[in-house]
Design a protein around this motif. Sequence first.
Motif, PDB file in Angstrom:
ATOM      1  N   VAL A 170     -19.555 106.321  42.975  1.00 43.69           N
ATOM      2  CA  VAL A 170     -19.807 107.079  44.203  1.00 43.69           C
ATOM      3  C   VAL A 170     -20.676 108.292  43.893  1.00 43.69           C
ATOM      4  N   ALA A 171     -20.259 109.061  42.873  1.00 46.97           N
ATOM      5  CA  ALA A 171     -21.032 110.250  42.489  1.00 46.97           C
ATOM      6  C   ALA A 171     -22.438 109.863  42.047  1.00 46.97           C
ATOM      7  N   SER A 226     -13.723 103.766  41.034  1.00 47.07           N
ATOM      8  CA  SER A 226     -15.137 103.683  41.390  1.00 47.07           C
ATOM      9  C   SER A 226     -15.753 105.042  41.705  1.00 47.07           C
ATOM     10  N   TRP A 227     -15.004 106.119  41.526  1.00 46.21           N
ATOM     11  CA  TRP A 227     -15.539 107.437  41.875  1.00 46.21           C
ATOM     12  C   TRP A 227     -16.784 107.810  41.078  1.00 46.21           C
ATOM     13  N   GLY A 280     -14.226 104.604  49.313  1.00 42.46           N
ATOM     14  CA  GLY A 280     -15.182 105.698  49.203  1.00 42.46           C
ATOM     15  C   GLY A 280     -16.570 105.206  48.849  1.00 42.46           C
ATOM     16  N   PHE A 281     -16.650 104.166  48.012  1.00 51.64           N
ATOM     17  CA  PHE A 281     -17.971 103.642  47.656  1.00 51.64           C
ATOM     18  C   PHE A 281     -18.616 102.936  48.840  1.00 51.64           C
ATOM     19  N   ASP A 325     -10.811 104.460  46.152  1.00 51.52           N
ATOM     20  CA  ASP A 325     -12.089 104.706  45.488  1.00 51.52           C
ATOM     21  C   ASP A 325     -13.144 103.716  45.937  1.00 51.52           C
TER      22      ASP A 325
END
Length: 464
Positions: free
Chosen positions: A178-179, A174-175, A272-273, A269
């Motif tokens: 996130v970005a 999912s990075w 992180g999201f 990931d």
Amino acid sequence: MDRSSRPRGRVRRVLLASVVAAVASVALVARAAAHAGGVRGASAAVTVPTWLFLATGGAVVGASFLLASAVTDRAYIARIDGWGRAVPAPGRLARLLARAVGVVALAVTVVAGLFGPSDPLRNAAVLIVWVGWWGLFVLSAYLVGDGWPAVDPFRTVAGAVPSFDRTYPERLGSWPAVAGLLALVYLEVVTPLADDPRPLTLLVVGYLAVSVLGSAVVGVDDWFANADPVSKLLAAYGRVAPVARTDDGLRLRLPGMGLTDADPVGGRDDVGFVVAVVFVTTYDGFVGTTLWADIARPVVEFGVPAPAVYLLAMVAGYLGFLGLYLAAAAAARRTAGTYLAPGTLARRFAPSLLAIAAGYHLAHNLTTALTLAPTLAVVLASPLAPPDAPVRLIVPDWVGGVGVAAVLGGHLLAVWVAHATAYELFPDRLQAVRSQYGVTVAMVAYTMISLWIVSRPGGAPPFV
């Protein structure tokens, strides 16, 4: 008294005490800040000393943890989390209609953004994106349920394009989302996306192009499940809602109970999201405060470009939020005395943060969304020839109190979700309570930060 009735009485006392404390805190504030994109509304300051207002909010969350800890009947906790009723699912015609509405809204956004008036309060593109979508539709995702998969025009258009169906790189997870989420909020802050319909339209068209390209490479399902930030954002908010999609159709649950399901977060990931969802709304509100202006002004005057200052603040802030949460998960491992890895605890407790994010989004956008909803309706009736003056709804002061209650309510719900998760993870009751210490401390700190931002007068970010 029958022992089986004691947990029920404890739960009622927990809820009653929490509601009373929340109402008492709401009574301390005049109005809350509101923001829908760059269409910002002003607010009044709190009517009591700020330290007392923030301390009260933090104490509400801390007290709710102590009260929830008294609820130790696992069967009763499971019944609360598992309660549900099947509800009729929309038929094929309703789904086709929703898809058509999404595509038409996208077309109107692009056409009005390119050819409509430049005044943001008379342009359908600005009002559709910031009031209709970010203000009202996102709000519906956590108050009712996530209807974005049925409406999503980007997925509809991308699905019509042939795909190479290459394997999505598992290591990316999912990075990219996130970005993408951080990038969207950064652009909203440093560019006139909410004041100028032309760059907003370029962003919408660019987002559509990226969606089509990504879907053409890895397939529609993989792209929108992993890399698309908007789909993942609304799916995350949808877990807070009382209506959820299941394999058997739609199911009505108690609000927030979708967050207690086992493993709703896949890996680091996804953690992180979730942290990004919490962070971006906080960042969006913080950069409109006078404190941020006082911090950024000397740096900008020193010669650092304002966009770079905002970017550094975003990167540092996100990493700080993520680091704080991972540290709380590591503390949970120590205080609980468990062999479970910190990463496992981080994944299991992460969904509780989504209740916090939903409450803060409501507080941050409710007033502006309600105020400009009539303007949106009038402009949509004639997108290329809107009325000369916007039609605003006069929102009473108590609506700001609803926003503050939403912040507190989101944190109280998060405390219960963490409590239920702990009792599902750990066989020992004391171990389950101790595992929540670190997460609760983080929640108390974030409650006070959120309330401080909500209580500040709103405004446009300086220097951009």
